[in-house]
Design a protein around this motif. Structure first.
Motif, PDB file in Angstrom:
ATOM      1  N   SER A   1       0.834  -1.200   0.000  1.00  0.00           N
ATOM      2  CA  SER A   1       0.000   0.000   0.000  1.00  0.00           C
ATOM      3  C   SER A   1       0.864   1.243   0.000  1.00  0.00           C
ATOM      4  O   SER A   1       1.983   1.250   0.535  1.00  0.00           O
ATOM      5  CB  SER A   1      -0.921   0.014   1.225  1.00  0.00           C
TER       6      SER A   1
ATOM      7  N   ILE B   1       3.607   4.143  -6.608  1.00  0.00           N
ATOM      8  CA  ILE B   1       3.196   2.786  -6.991  1.00  0.00           C
ATOM      9  C   ILE B   1       4.219   2.177  -7.944  1.00  0.00           C
ATOM     10  O   ILE B   1       4.665   1.037  -7.775  1.00  0.00           O
ATOM     11  CB  ILE B   1       1.792   2.806  -7.640  1.00  0.00           C
TER      12      ILE B   1
ATOM     13  N   GLN C   1       6.529  -1.117  -7.324  1.00  0.00           N
ATOM     14  CA  GLN C   1       6.450  -2.245  -8.253  1.00  0.00           C
ATOM     15  C   GLN C   1       7.825  -2.571  -8.824  1.00  0.00           C
ATOM     16  O   GLN C   1       8.163  -3.745  -9.009  1.00  0.00           O
ATOM     17  CB  GLN C   1       5.471  -1.921  -9.393  1.00  0.00           C
TER      18      GLN C   1
ATOM     19  N   PRO D   1      -4.222  -0.879  -9.518  1.00  0.00           N
ATOM     20  CA  PRO D   1      -4.291  -0.425  -8.123  1.00  0.00           C
ATOM     21  C   PRO D   1      -5.724  -0.116  -7.708  1.00  0.00           C
ATOM     22  O   PRO D   1      -6.535   0.353  -8.510  1.00  0.00           O
ATOM     23  CB  PRO D   1      -3.422   0.829  -8.124  1.00  0.00           C
TER      24      PRO D   1
ATOM     25  N   ALA E   1      -3.676   3.651  -1.879  1.00  0.00           N
ATOM     26  CA  ALA E   1      -3.729   2.661  -2.967  1.00  0.00           C
ATOM     27  C   ALA E   1      -3.274   1.299  -2.466  1.00  0.00           C
ATOM     28  O   ALA E   1      -2.272   1.196  -1.750  1.00  0.00           O
ATOM     29  CB  ALA E   1      -2.857   3.105  -4.130  1.00  0.00           C
ATOM     30  N   GLU E   2      -4.029   0.280  -2.823  1.00  0.00           N
ATOM     31  CA  GLU E   2      -3.662  -1.113  -2.552  1.00  0.00           C
ATOM     32  C   GLU E   2      -3.290  -1.748  -3.891  1.00  0.00           C
ATOM     33  O   GLU E   2      -4.066  -1.708  -4.847  1.00  0.00           O
ATOM     34  CB  GLU E   2      -4.826  -1.881  -1.923  1.00  0.00           C
ATOM     35  N   VAL E   3      -2.110  -2.332  -3.949  1.00  0.00           N
ATOM     36  CA  VAL E   3      -1.595  -2.879  -5.213  1.00  0.00           C
ATOM     37  C   VAL E   3      -1.074  -4.295  -4.975  1.00  0.00           C
ATOM     38  O   VAL E   3      -0.469  -4.565  -3.927  1.00  0.00           O
ATOM     39  CB  VAL E   3      -0.469  -1.995  -5.786  1.00  0.00           C
TER      40      VAL E   3
END
Length: 237
Positions: free
Chosen positions: A64, A77, A81, A103, A124-126
């Motif tokens: 997150s 993000i 990643q 996301p 954001a949850e990824v």
């Protein structure tokens, strides 16, 4: 009508009656035999179990990020990643094993019912998903995931993001397991017949249960137990 013609009709009528009586006798006998067989039926179950190793691993790595700007959020993000991808490639995974998800972004200020607003407006949850047939490599990588935390990745842990180990080759072992379960059912029927001083006859009815695949235990989810039960009715003689 002449007596010879009347005699011919009598003979035909007698023959028809005789045939009807014979057919009724056969039907009654068949019904009695069926009724007798119905009273001499043993219902048994056969079991087949096999321990197998998973051949597919699904490892979701969830993290997150939070911020007040959507542009900055997207930058963070991509940076996270990139760290995860580098970690996975270093551990021996290949690009085709790594899948990036969209996301899930939440506006944390949108549903606040008091004045206690979160410090960052957006969260954001990824998830980065590792999908591979190299089960052992996933097990090894999971043991070193702390390296990601040290590099600044805010990993999130929950039941939803637990790794999964899957056995996909059920079709290849189905026939042999069904045959084993059927033999197991026949052995049970033979034992019952011996105890009852009878003999096992033909199968009256049979049904195959569903196949279940479960973890052997909670500590080795990559080892599976495959199980099937068949139900068979045998006629006893």
């Amino acid at each position: 009508m002449s007596s010879s013609r009347f005699s011919g009709f009598s003979i035909i009528a007698a023959a028809l009656i005789a045939l009807s009586l014979a057919f009724m006798a056969i039907s009654i006998k068949a019904g009695l035999l069926q009724f007798r067989d119905a009273d001499r039926v043993v219902s048994v179950k056969g079991l087949a179990e096999r321990t197998v190793e998973a051949d597919l691993a699904l490892w979701p790595i969830n993290f997150s990020v939070a911020g007040n700007s959507l542009d900055q959020l997207q930058t963070d993000i991509e940076a996270q990643q990139s760290l995860i991808r580098s970690f996975l490639l270093l551990k021996g995974f290949v690009e085709k094993d790594i899948q990036l998800s969209m996301p899930k972004i939440t506006d944390q200020h949108a549903n606040v019912y008091n004045n206690a607003l979160p410090a960052e407006r957006y969260r954001a949850e990824v998830t980065v998903l590792v999908r591979t047939e190299d089960v052992e490599r996933v097990k090894t990588g999971m043991q070193t995931v702390g390296e990601l935390v040290k590099s600044g990745v805010a990993l999130t842990q929950s039941y939803e993001f637990q790794p999964r180990f899957v056995f996909t080759q059920l079709e290849s072992i189905k026939p042999e397991m069904i045959a084993h379960a059927t033999r197991d059912a026949r052995a049970a029927a033979d034992q019952f017949a011996r105890d009852a001083e009878a003999e096992v006859g033909s199968i009256r009815r049979a049904s195959q249960g569903y196949f279940s695949i479960e973890d052997v235990d909670a500590f080795t989810p990559e080892i599976k137990r495959v199980r099937v039960v068949t139900s068979v009715d045998y006629i006893l003689r």
